[in-house]
Design an enzyme around this catalytic site. Structure first.
Site, PDB file in Angstrom:
ATOM      1  N   GLY A  14      69.168 -34.468  -0.059  1.00  0.00           N
ATOM      2  CA  GLY A  14      70.115 -34.025   0.963  1.00  0.00           C
ATOM      3  C   GLY A  14      70.654 -32.632   0.726  1.00  0.00           C
ATOM      4  O   GLY A  14      71.734 -32.285   1.201  1.00  0.00           O
ATOM      5  N   GLY A  16      69.162 -29.929   1.750  1.00  0.00           N
ATOM      6  CA  GLY A  16      68.672 -29.040   2.810  1.00  0.00           C
ATOM      7  C   GLY A  16      67.421 -28.294   2.391  1.00  0.00           C
ATOM      8  O   GLY A  16      67.289 -27.104   2.620  1.00  0.00           O
ATOM      9  N   ASP A  70      62.013 -31.906   9.457  1.00  0.00           N
ATOM     10  CA  ASP A  70      61.924 -30.546   8.903  1.00  0.00           C
ATOM     11  C   ASP A  70      61.057 -29.634   9.778  1.00  0.00           C
ATOM     12  O   ASP A  70      61.224 -28.412   9.762  1.00  0.00           O
ATOM     13  CB  ASP A  70      61.372 -30.569   7.478  1.00  0.00           C
ATOM     14  CG  ASP A  70      62.449 -30.957   6.474  1.00  0.00           C
ATOM     15  OD1 ASP A  70      63.641 -30.872   6.839  1.00  0.00           O
ATOM     16  OD2 ASP A  70      62.113 -31.342   5.352  1.00  0.00           O
ATOM     17  N   GLU A 140      56.304 -27.830   1.222  1.00  0.00           N
ATOM     18  CA  GLU A 140      57.562 -28.466   0.819  1.00  0.00           C
ATOM     19  C   GLU A 140      57.259 -29.887   0.387  1.00  0.00           C
ATOM     20  O   GLU A 140      56.672 -30.659   1.144  1.00  0.00           O
ATOM     21  CB  GLU A 140      58.548 -28.473   2.001  1.00  0.00           C
ATOM     22  CG  GLU A 140      59.866 -29.148   1.639  1.00  0.00           C
ATOM     23  CD  GLU A 140      60.742 -29.460   2.854  1.00  0.00           C
ATOM     24  OE1 GLU A 140      60.557 -28.867   3.931  1.00  0.00           O
ATOM     25  OE2 GLU A 140      61.611 -30.338   2.705  1.00  0.00           O
ATOM     26  N   ASP A 147      61.075 -38.789  -8.437  1.00  0.00           N
ATOM     27  CA  ASP A 147      60.792 -39.916  -7.538  1.00  0.00           C
ATOM     28  C   ASP A 147      59.338 -40.336  -7.751  1.00  0.00           C
ATOM     29  O   ASP A 147      58.440 -39.500  -7.693  1.00  0.00           O
ATOM     30  CB  ASP A 147      60.891 -39.502  -6.059  1.00  0.00           C
ATOM     31  CG  ASP A 147      62.294 -39.139  -5.631  1.00  0.00           C
ATOM     32  OD1 ASP A 147      63.234 -39.455  -6.378  1.00  0.00           O
ATOM     33  OD2 ASP A 147      62.440 -38.543  -4.541  1.00  0.00           O
ATOM     34  N   THR A 191      70.736 -29.015 -13.455  1.00  0.00           N
ATOM     35  CA  THR A 191      69.615 -28.150 -13.096  1.00  0.00           C
ATOM     36  C   THR A 191      68.639 -28.020 -14.262  1.00  0.00           C
ATOM     37  O   THR A 191      67.429 -28.126 -14.092  1.00  0.00           O
ATOM     38  CB  THR A 191      70.145 -26.761 -12.684  1.00  0.00           C
ATOM     39  OG1 THR A 191      70.944 -26.923 -11.526  1.00  0.00           O
ATOM     40  CG2 THR A 191      69.012 -25.789 -12.396  1.00  0.00           C
ATOM     41  N   CYS A 381      65.928 -37.970  28.533  1.00  0.00           N
ATOM     42  CA  CYS A 381      64.999 -39.096  28.389  1.00  0.00           C
ATOM     43  C   CYS A 381      65.688 -40.413  28.760  1.00  0.00           C
ATOM     44  O   CYS A 381      65.930 -40.662  29.935  1.00  0.00           O
ATOM     45  CB  CYS A 381      64.398 -39.103  26.985  1.00  0.00           C
ATOM     46  SG  CYS A 381      62.824 -39.933  26.923  1.00  0.00           S
ATOM     47  N   GLN A 385      67.061 -41.801  32.459  1.00  0.00           N
ATOM     48  CA  GLN A 385      66.722 -43.114  33.014  1.00  0.00           C
ATOM     49  C   GLN A 385      68.001 -43.908  33.317  1.00  0.00           C
ATOM     50  O   GLN A 385      68.120 -44.555  34.364  1.00  0.00           O
ATOM     51  CB  GLN A 385      65.832 -43.881  32.031  1.00  0.00           C
ATOM     52  CG  GLN A 385      64.466 -43.205  31.802  1.00  0.00           C
ATOM     53  CD  GLN A 385      63.681 -43.827  30.647  1.00  0.00           C
ATOM     54  OE1 GLN A 385      64.151 -44.747  29.969  1.00  0.00           O
ATOM     55  NE2 GLN A 385      62.475 -43.313  30.411  1.00  0.00           N
ATOM     56  N   HIS A 511      62.239 -33.709  26.361  1.00  0.00           N
ATOM     57  CA  HIS A 511      63.277 -33.394  25.362  1.00  0.00           C
ATOM     58  C   HIS A 511      63.417 -31.879  25.239  1.00  0.00           C
ATOM     59  O   HIS A 511      62.760 -31.263  24.384  1.00  0.00           O
ATOM     60  CB  HIS A 511      62.905 -33.997  24.004  1.00  0.00           C
ATOM     61  CG  HIS A 511      63.027 -35.485  23.984  1.00  0.00           C
ATOM     62  ND1 HIS A 511      64.170 -36.126  23.591  1.00  0.00           N
ATOM     63  CD2 HIS A 511      62.166 -36.449  24.375  1.00  0.00           C
ATOM     64  CE1 HIS A 511      64.016 -37.426  23.715  1.00  0.00           C
ATOM     65  NE2 HIS A 511      62.800 -37.658  24.184  1.00  0.00           N
ATOM     66  N   GLU A 513      65.555 -30.114  23.877  1.00  0.00           N
ATOM     67  CA  GLU A 513      66.084 -29.653  22.585  1.00  0.00           C
ATOM     68  C   GLU A 513      64.968 -29.250  21.617  1.00  0.00           C
ATOM     69  O   GLU A 513      65.195 -28.458  20.702  1.00  0.00           O
ATOM     70  CB  GLU A 513      66.971 -30.743  21.946  1.00  0.00           C
ATOM     71  CG  GLU A 513      66.277 -32.007  21.454  1.00  0.00           C
ATOM     72  CD  GLU A 513      66.050 -33.065  22.536  1.00  0.00           C
ATOM     73  OE1 GLU A 513      66.074 -32.731  23.736  1.00  0.00           O
ATOM     74  OE2 GLU A 513      65.827 -34.241  22.159  1.00  0.00           O
TER      75      GLU A 513
END
Ligand code: GLN
Length: 536
Positions: A14, A16, A70, A140, A147, A191, A381, A385, A511, A513
Site C-alpha cells: 500500500g 503506492g 495500476d 513492476e 511474499d 528498509t 454504466c 441503467q 466508463h 473515467e
C-alpha cells in the site's frame, strides 16, 4: 534492445508502487517509448472476477483486457494505450505452462518452477519489448519482497539482470521509513532489512525510494546509503503529497532522472511544464465543489480510483478543489440515514458502475432526488441503467420497472427496462466474458452530449457490462422525455442518455473515467464539475 527498470516494494504494502512506477516512467517518456509491465502473484487469470473492495478497481483496456488498477496510473502518466498482455499474473503463467505441457512441448522433461516458469516470465518481458519496439521496459513486481507468491518473478528479474548486463537494467526498491512518535526520528532499519531480503535473492537495488511523511533527512539518507550499498544521492524521498500528479515533480527534484540516464546510458529530459502548471492548480485552487459518489464499494476508495482521478483532473482545469462525499447507498435502504441529510451541501452526484442487487434501491432513490432537484448527475454504466429504471418507475408510471440483473429463482422482473445483451444470453463462464473494451459511440446531433463532445459524430469509449437498456422500451421512454444521445454505430445498443430540461443529467453505458487524463480531462467529467460549480 530495450533497457529495463524493475520496481520492487518492501516493508509494507500500500505504499503506492504503481504510482511510483508510473512517475518514474513519466520522467523518461519525453523521448523514449516506455512500456509498463505489471507482475501479479495471484492465481486468478486477471482481476476481473475479484470484488473491488478486495483488490481495488478493475481497469479496462481498449483491447478488452480487465487488468490491475495500476494500469490506470500507467495510462494516465505515460500516454500509452496499454495491452492486456502487459499484465502478467501467476494464473496466466501457470495456465500457459500447463497448456504447453499437455501439448507435449516439454516431452521427456520434468516441468519445474526453475527453469520453465522463470524462462516463460523472461520470455514475456523480451517478447513485449520486441513487439512494442520499446526503449524502456518498466517492470513492476506486485506485493512486498518476501511474499511467497512473488518469488518466481524476483528470480526471473534476477536472471534478466544477469542476461542483459548492468548497464541495461536498474533495480529500484520502494520502502517505508517510519517515524515513531516515541523516538521522533526517521527509522531506516525496516528498509535495511527489506533490502537484505532482496540481496538474499541476488538482487542489489541501485535506487531506494523511502516513503515517509516528511523528506528524508541527510542522516537518514546516509544511513540507508551505508547499509544498503548505494550512494546517498540514490536514496530518494518519497514524501506524502496531496496529489499523485506531484510525484514525478518530486522525483525530478530529487535528481532521479540523472541517476537513470547515467546508469542506463540514455537521455530523455523530463517535459513537465504543462504538468507542473496543472499540479499548481490542483494544489491551490480558487473554487471548490462537493461531488457525492453513491455506490456500494465506498469502503475502499481504490474501488473508484479512476473516477477520483477524472474529477481531480477536471478540477485542475477549472481551478476547483473537488471534495468527495462518499455515500454508501445500502445505508439509505437500511434507513440508517436519509438522502436529504447526506446530500446537504452536495453540488453534483455520480452513481458509478456496479453489479448485483445490494444497494441499488438506495441508488434509485438518490437518482430520483437529483432529477427532481436539478442537481448535476452523471450515471456511469449501472448508474445509467438505474437512472432509466427510476425514470420508468416515477415518470412513466411503470411501478414494476427494474433491471433483470436482480432476477433470481423466485423473483422475475415484470417490466424489464434493462435486459441482458443478446450477445450475453448464452454466456455461462464468468471470467473476461462481459462486453468489454473500446467501442465506437455514434452521437446524435443536436443533443447535449453532442455539444459537450465538441460536435463530434463519433467518439471512442470503454465498456464493461452484460446488460443494456431494453430496446423495446426505447420509444416509450423517449416519448416520455428521455433522450438517448449515443448509440453503437451499427447495433441498436444505447450508449448515452440525457434528460432535456435538467441542467446536467447524463448517463453513460461506457466508463468515461477510464480515458480521462490530466492534460485532457474527459468532457463529461469536466462538465459535471462545471455544472456543479454553478450550483456551489
Ligand atoms: N451490472 C451492470 C451490467 O453488467 C453494470 C456494469 C457496470 O456498471 N460496470 O451491465
Amino acid at each position: 534492445m530495450a533497457k529495463f527498470i524493475v520496481v520492487t516494494g518492501g516493508v509494507i504494502s500500500g505504499l503506492g508502487k504503481g504510482i511510483s512506477s508510473a512517475s518514474i516512467g513519466k520522467l523518461l517518456s519525453s523521448k523514449l517509448r516506455v512500456i509498463p509491465i505489471k507482475c501479479d502473484g495471484y492465481l486468478n487469470t486477471d482481476p476481473g472476477t475479484m470484488n473491488p473492495i478486495e483488490h481495488g478497481e478493475v481497469f479496462v483496456l481498449d483491447d478488452g483486457g480487465e487488468v490491475d488498477m495500476d494500469f490506470g496510473h500507467y495510462e494516465r502518466f505515460l500516454e500509452v494505450n496499454a495491452k492486456s498482455s502487459w499484465n502478467l499474473t501467476m494464473g496466466k503463467i501457470f495456465q500457459e505452462i500447463l497448456d504447453n505441457e499437455r501439448e507435449g512441448n516439454y516431452l521427456g522433461k520434468t516441468v519445474q518452477y526453475i527453469p520453465h516458469v522463470t524462462d516463460l516470465i523472461k520470455q514475456k518481458f523480451y517478447q513485449i519489448s520486441q513487439d512494442e519496439n520499446a526503449d524502456i521496459i518498466l517492470i513492476e513486481i506486485g506485493g512486498t519482497v518476501g511474499d511467497m507468491e512473488n518469488e518466481l518473478y524476483l528470480e526471473a528479474v534476477r536472471q534478466l539482470g544477469q542476461e542483459v548486463g548492468e548497464h541495461n537494467i536498474i533495480f529500484i526498491h520502494l520502502t517505508y521509513i517510519p517515524k515513531p512518535r516515541t523516538t521522533k526520528e526517521q527509522k531506516s532499519k525496516p528498509t535495511q532489512q527489506s533490502v537484505k531480503l532482496l540481496n538474499e535473492r541476488g538482487i542489489w537495488p541501485s535506487v531506494i525510494i523511502g516513503r515517509a511523511s516528511r523528506s528524508l533527512t541527510p542522516a537518514t539518507k546516509n544511513k540507508i546509503a551505508m547499509f544498503c550499498n548505494v550512494p546517498s544521492e540514490a536514496v530518494i524521498s518519497g514524501v506524502n503529497v496531496g496529489s499523485v500528479y506531484e510525484i514525478p515533480l518530486l522525483y525530478n527534484e530529487e535528481g532521479l532522472p540523472g541517476i537513470l540516464h547515467k546508469r542506463l546510458n540514455i537521455y530523455s529530459p523530463p517535459h513537465l511544464v504543462e504538468w507542473r502548471e496543472l499540479v499548481e492548480k490542483i494544489k491551490k485552487p480558487s473554487h471548490s465543489v462537493t461531488i457525492a459518489i453513491c455506490g456500494k464499494y465506498t469502503a475502499l476508495q481504490d474501488s473508484y480510483a479512476s473516477i477520483i482521478e477524472a474529477l481531480a483532473q477536471s478540477g485542475a482545469h477549472l481551478d476547483t478543489r473537488i471534495h468527495i462525499k462518499w455515500l454508501e447507498t445500502t445505508r439509505i435502504e437500511d434507513g440508517e440515514t436519509t438522502i436529504e441529510k447526506e446530500l446537504e451541501g452536495v453540488n453534483g452526484v455520480i452513481v458509478p458502475g456496479g453489479f448485483g442487487t445490494r444497494g441499488i434501491e438506495g441508488k434509485i432513490q438518490v437518482i430520483k432526488y437529483v432529477r427532481e432537484n436539478k442537481i448535476p448527475f452523471l450515471g456511469i454504466c449501472y448508474g445509467m441503467q438505474l437512472a432509466v429504471v427510476e425514470y420508468a418507475r416515477n415518470v412513466c408510471g411503470m411501478a414494476n420497472a427494474n433491471t433483470v440483473e436482480v432476477e433470481c429463482d423466485n423473483n422475475s422482473v415484470e417490466v424489464p427496462v434493462v435486459c441482458i445483451l443478446p450477445s450475453q444470453r448464452e454466456v455461462t463462464r464468468k471470467g473476461g466474458t462481459m462486453r468489454l473494451g473500446g467501442q465506437d459511440v455514434a452521437l446524435k446531433p443536436d443533443t447535449q452530449a453532442y455539444e459537450l463532445y465538441g460536435k463530434a459524430r463519433m467518439i471512442r469509449q470503454r465498456f464493461r457490462h452484460r446488460y443494456e437498456i431494453n430496446p423495446e422500451f426505447v420509444t416509450i421512454l423517449e416519448e416520455q422525455g428521455l433522450v438517448f444521445s449515443g448509440y453503437h454505430p451499427e447495433e441498436k445498443i444505447v450508449q448515452l442518455m440525457e434528460l432535456p430540461g435538467h441542467p446536467f443529467f447524463i448517463g453513460t453505458q461506457f466508463h468515461p473515467e477510464l480515458i480521462s487524463r490530466l492534460e485532457k480531462p474527459e468532457p463529461l467529467f469536466y462538465n459535471l464539475v462545471k455544472y456543479s460549480l454553478m450550483k456551489a
